[in-house]
Write an enzyme that holds these catalytic residues in place. Structure first.
Site, PDB file in Angstrom:
ATOM      1  N   PRO A  10      -0.725   4.986   1.918  1.00 47.04           N
ATOM      2  CA  PRO A  10       0.068   5.412   3.066  1.00 47.04           C
ATOM      3  C   PRO A  10       1.571   5.389   2.834  1.00 47.04           C
ATOM      4  O   PRO A  10       2.093   4.486   2.188  1.00 47.04           O
ATOM      5  CB  PRO A  10      -0.317   4.390   4.152  1.00 47.04           C
ATOM      6  CG  PRO A  10      -0.771   3.195   3.398  1.00 47.04           C
ATOM      7  CD  PRO A  10      -1.454   3.739   2.167  1.00 47.04           C
ATOM      8  N   ASN A  11       2.192   6.403   3.375  1.00 46.28           N
ATOM      9  CA  ASN A  11       3.650   6.581   3.392  1.00 46.28           C
ATOM     10  C   ASN A  11       4.232   6.993   2.041  1.00 46.28           C
ATOM     11  O   ASN A  11       5.418   7.301   1.954  1.00 46.28           O
ATOM     12  CB  ASN A  11       4.364   5.312   3.916  1.00 46.28           C
ATOM     13  CG  ASN A  11       3.895   4.940   5.307  1.00 46.28           C
ATOM     14  OD1 ASN A  11       3.922   5.782   6.199  1.00 46.28           O
ATOM     15  ND2 ASN A  11       3.436   3.721   5.506  1.00 46.28           N
ATOM     16  N   TYR A  23      12.647   2.587  -3.126  1.00 47.14           N
ATOM     17  CA  TYR A  23      11.601   3.335  -3.826  1.00 47.14           C
ATOM     18  C   TYR A  23      12.136   4.435  -4.743  1.00 47.14           C
ATOM     19  O   TYR A  23      11.350   5.091  -5.422  1.00 47.14           O
ATOM     20  CB  TYR A  23      10.632   3.934  -2.799  1.00 47.14           C
ATOM     21  CG  TYR A  23       9.924   2.884  -1.971  1.00 47.14           C
ATOM     22  CD1 TYR A  23       9.065   1.960  -2.572  1.00 47.14           C
ATOM     23  CD2 TYR A  23      10.134   2.779  -0.593  1.00 47.14           C
ATOM     24  CE1 TYR A  23       8.428   0.973  -1.822  1.00 47.14           C
ATOM     25  CE2 TYR A  23       9.493   1.804   0.164  1.00 47.14           C
ATOM     26  CZ  TYR A  23       8.643   0.899  -0.459  1.00 47.14           C
ATOM     27  OH  TYR A  23       8.012  -0.066   0.269  1.00 47.14           O
ATOM     28  N   ALA A  75       0.874  -0.281   1.683  1.00 48.89           N
ATOM     29  CA  ALA A  75       0.701  -1.478   2.517  1.00 48.89           C
ATOM     30  C   ALA A  75      -0.749  -1.954   2.578  1.00 48.89           C
ATOM     31  O   ALA A  75      -0.995  -3.139   2.853  1.00 48.89           O
ATOM     32  CB  ALA A  75       1.235  -1.215   3.924  1.00 48.89           C
ATOM     33  N   HIS A  78      -1.905  -5.214   0.885  1.00 47.42           N
ATOM     34  CA  HIS A  78      -1.671  -6.566   1.383  1.00 47.42           C
ATOM     35  C   HIS A  78      -2.763  -7.079   2.323  1.00 47.42           C
ATOM     36  O   HIS A  78      -2.828  -8.268   2.570  1.00 47.42           O
ATOM     37  CB  HIS A  78      -0.304  -6.619   2.091  1.00 47.42           C
ATOM     38  CG  HIS A  78       0.795  -6.051   1.250  1.00 47.42           C
ATOM     39  ND1 HIS A  78       1.093  -6.541  -0.005  1.00 47.42           N
ATOM     40  CD2 HIS A  78       1.656  -5.007   1.443  1.00 47.42           C
ATOM     41  CE1 HIS A  78       2.085  -5.838  -0.526  1.00 47.42           C
ATOM     42  NE2 HIS A  78       2.442  -4.892   0.329  1.00 47.42           N
ATOM     43  N   ASP A  85     -12.793  -4.015  -1.781  1.00 47.22           N
ATOM     44  CA  ASP A  85     -14.207  -3.891  -2.144  1.00 47.22           C
ATOM     45  C   ASP A  85     -14.456  -2.612  -2.940  1.00 47.22           C
ATOM     46  O   ASP A  85     -15.287  -2.590  -3.848  1.00 47.22           O
ATOM     47  CB  ASP A  85     -15.085  -3.914  -0.882  1.00 47.22           C
ATOM     48  CG  ASP A  85     -15.260  -5.316  -0.317  1.00 47.22           C
ATOM     49  OD1 ASP A  85     -14.842  -6.298  -0.976  1.00 47.22           O
ATOM     50  OD2 ASP A  85     -15.815  -5.436   0.791  1.00 47.22           O
ATOM     51  N   GLU A  99      -3.446  -1.495 -10.739  1.00 45.99           N
ATOM     52  CA  GLU A  99      -2.657  -1.572  -9.497  1.00 45.99           C
ATOM     53  C   GLU A  99      -1.182  -1.422  -9.878  1.00 45.99           C
ATOM     54  O   GLU A  99      -0.703  -2.111 -10.784  1.00 45.99           O
ATOM     55  CB  GLU A  99      -2.900  -2.933  -8.831  1.00 45.99           C
ATOM     56  CG  GLU A  99      -2.061  -3.160  -7.586  1.00 45.99           C
ATOM     57  CD  GLU A  99      -2.230  -4.586  -7.037  1.00 45.99           C
ATOM     58  OE1 GLU A  99      -3.155  -5.311  -7.452  1.00 45.99           O
ATOM     59  OE2 GLU A  99      -1.386  -4.962  -6.192  1.00 45.99           O
ATOM     60  N   HIS A 101       2.997  -0.779  -8.329  1.00 45.52           N
ATOM     61  CA  HIS A 101       3.964  -0.731  -7.237  1.00 45.52           C
ATOM     62  C   HIS A 101       5.298  -0.288  -7.795  1.00 45.52           C
ATOM     63  O   HIS A 101       5.694  -0.710  -8.894  1.00 45.52           O
ATOM     64  CB  HIS A 101       4.102  -2.099  -6.554  1.00 45.52           C
ATOM     65  CG  HIS A 101       2.799  -2.598  -6.022  1.00 45.52           C
ATOM     66  ND1 HIS A 101       2.255  -2.118  -4.845  1.00 45.52           N
ATOM     67  CD2 HIS A 101       1.911  -3.480  -6.524  1.00 45.52           C
ATOM     68  CE1 HIS A 101       1.083  -2.700  -4.650  1.00 45.52           C
ATOM     69  NE2 HIS A 101       0.853  -3.530  -5.652  1.00 45.52           N
ATOM     70  N   LEU A 102       5.978   0.529  -7.005  1.00 46.18           N
ATOM     71  CA  LEU A 102       7.325   0.970  -7.388  1.00 46.18           C
ATOM     72  C   LEU A 102       8.300  -0.201  -7.315  1.00 46.18           C
ATOM     73  O   LEU A 102       9.083  -0.447  -8.232  1.00 46.18           O
ATOM     74  CB  LEU A 102       7.779   2.088  -6.449  1.00 46.18           C
ATOM     75  CG  LEU A 102       6.971   3.384  -6.543  1.00 46.18           C
ATOM     76  CD1 LEU A 102       7.035   4.158  -5.243  1.00 46.18           C
ATOM     77  CD2 LEU A 102       7.474   4.223  -7.701  1.00 46.18           C
ATOM     78  N   SER A 103       8.256  -0.892  -6.174  1.00 49.86           N
ATOM     79  CA  SER A 103       9.128  -2.045  -5.967  1.00 49.86           C
ATOM     80  C   SER A 103       8.440  -3.303  -6.498  1.00 49.86           C
ATOM     81  O   SER A 103       7.277  -3.253  -6.919  1.00 49.86           O
ATOM     82  CB  SER A 103       9.422  -2.211  -4.464  1.00 49.86           C
ATOM     83  OG  SER A 103       8.241  -2.573  -3.762  1.00 49.86           O
ATOM     84  N   ARG A 112       4.447  -9.197   1.766  1.00 53.30           N
ATOM     85  CA  ARG A 112       4.170  -8.384   0.570  1.00 53.30           C
ATOM     86  C   ARG A 112       3.810  -9.239  -0.645  1.00 53.30           C
ATOM     87  O   ARG A 112       3.469  -8.703  -1.711  1.00 53.30           O
ATOM     88  CB  ARG A 112       5.381  -7.503   0.227  1.00 53.30           C
ATOM     89  CG  ARG A 112       5.734  -6.489   1.297  1.00 53.30           C
ATOM     90  CD  ARG A 112       6.871  -5.574   0.850  1.00 53.30           C
ATOM     91  NE  ARG A 112       7.560  -5.015   1.986  1.00 53.30           N
ATOM     92  CZ  ARG A 112       7.143  -3.920   2.651  1.00 53.30           C
ATOM     93  NH1 ARG A 112       6.071  -3.262   2.272  1.00 53.30           N
ATOM     94  NH2 ARG A 112       7.828  -3.489   3.695  1.00 53.30           N
TER      95      ARG A 112
END
Ligand code: DQA
Length: 145
Positions: A10-11, A23, A75, A78, A85, A99, A101-103, A112
Site C-alpha cells: 500500500p501507498n 522515500y 505498512a 508491521h 502466513d 523483504e 524497505h526503502l527507508s 515501524r
C-alpha cells in the site's frame, strides 16, 4: 531465464510524490527501469497493490510457480499476519522472499520497528532506497534462480 516478482504494497504507487525526503523522488516506473537494467536475461515482473487480498493472491502464485519474490509490503509489514502466513507458505515450500524497505524502519517511529514478516522471510534489506531492491535482486540472481 527466471521471472522475478517485485511486489509492492500500500501507498507505494505514490512513490515520487510521497514524502520524497523519506522515500526518494523516483517513481515505481523508475524503479522498474533500474531493475530491468540489472536483471540481465531475467524478467522483472513489478506490481503494486493497495488491496491486501491481491497481494496474498500474488504470493500464492509465487508458491505455485516457484518465482523468487522481492517484497515491500509497506505498512502491512508491521501488522498483517495474513501477509506473514502467505510469505511463510512460499518460504516453507523452499521459495525465496526477500523483504525490502526503502527507508530504515528501525530509525523511524516505534510502530515501524516491528516486522511480522522478517522471521519467515529469506532475509531483509532496508534503508538503501532503490538500492535495497537492487541488492535483493543481486542476491536472487546469485543464489535463488
Ligand atoms: C516502507 C516502510 C513502512 O514502514 C511504510 O509503511 C511503507 C514503506 C519502506 O519501504 O520504507 O509504506 O516499507
Amino acid at each position: 531465464m527466471t521471472s522475478i516478482l517485485v511486489l509492492n504494497g500500500p501507498n507505494l504507487g505514490r512513490l515520487g510524490t510521497r514524502e520524497p525526503d523519506v522515500y526518494g523522488s523516483g517513481t515505481l516506473d523508475d524503479l522498474r527501469a533500474v531493475l530491468v537494467e540489472d536483471a540481465g536475461d531475467d524478467t522483472i515482473d513489478l506490481r503494486q497493490t493497495d488491496d491486501e487480498g491481491e497481494l496474498l493472491r500474488w504470493l500464492h502464485e509465487a508458491a505455485d510457480t516457484g518465482a523468487p519474490v522481492i517484497l515491500n509490503a509497506g505498512a502491512w509489514t508491521h501488522y498483517s499476519y495474513a501477509v506473514r502466513d502467505a510469505v511463510s507458505l512460499v518460504t516453507a515450500a523452499g521459495g525465496t522472499v526477500v523483504e525490502v524497505h526503502l527507508s530504515n524502519p528501525h530509525a523511524r517511529e516505534e510502530f515501524r520497528h516491528t516486522s511480522v514478516l522478517t522471521a519467515v522471510a529469506t532475509g531483509v534489506i532496508a534503508g538503501f532506497g532503490f538500492e535495497s531492491y537492487r541488492l535483493a535482486l543481486a542476491f536472487i540472481r546469485r543464489n535463488a534462480r
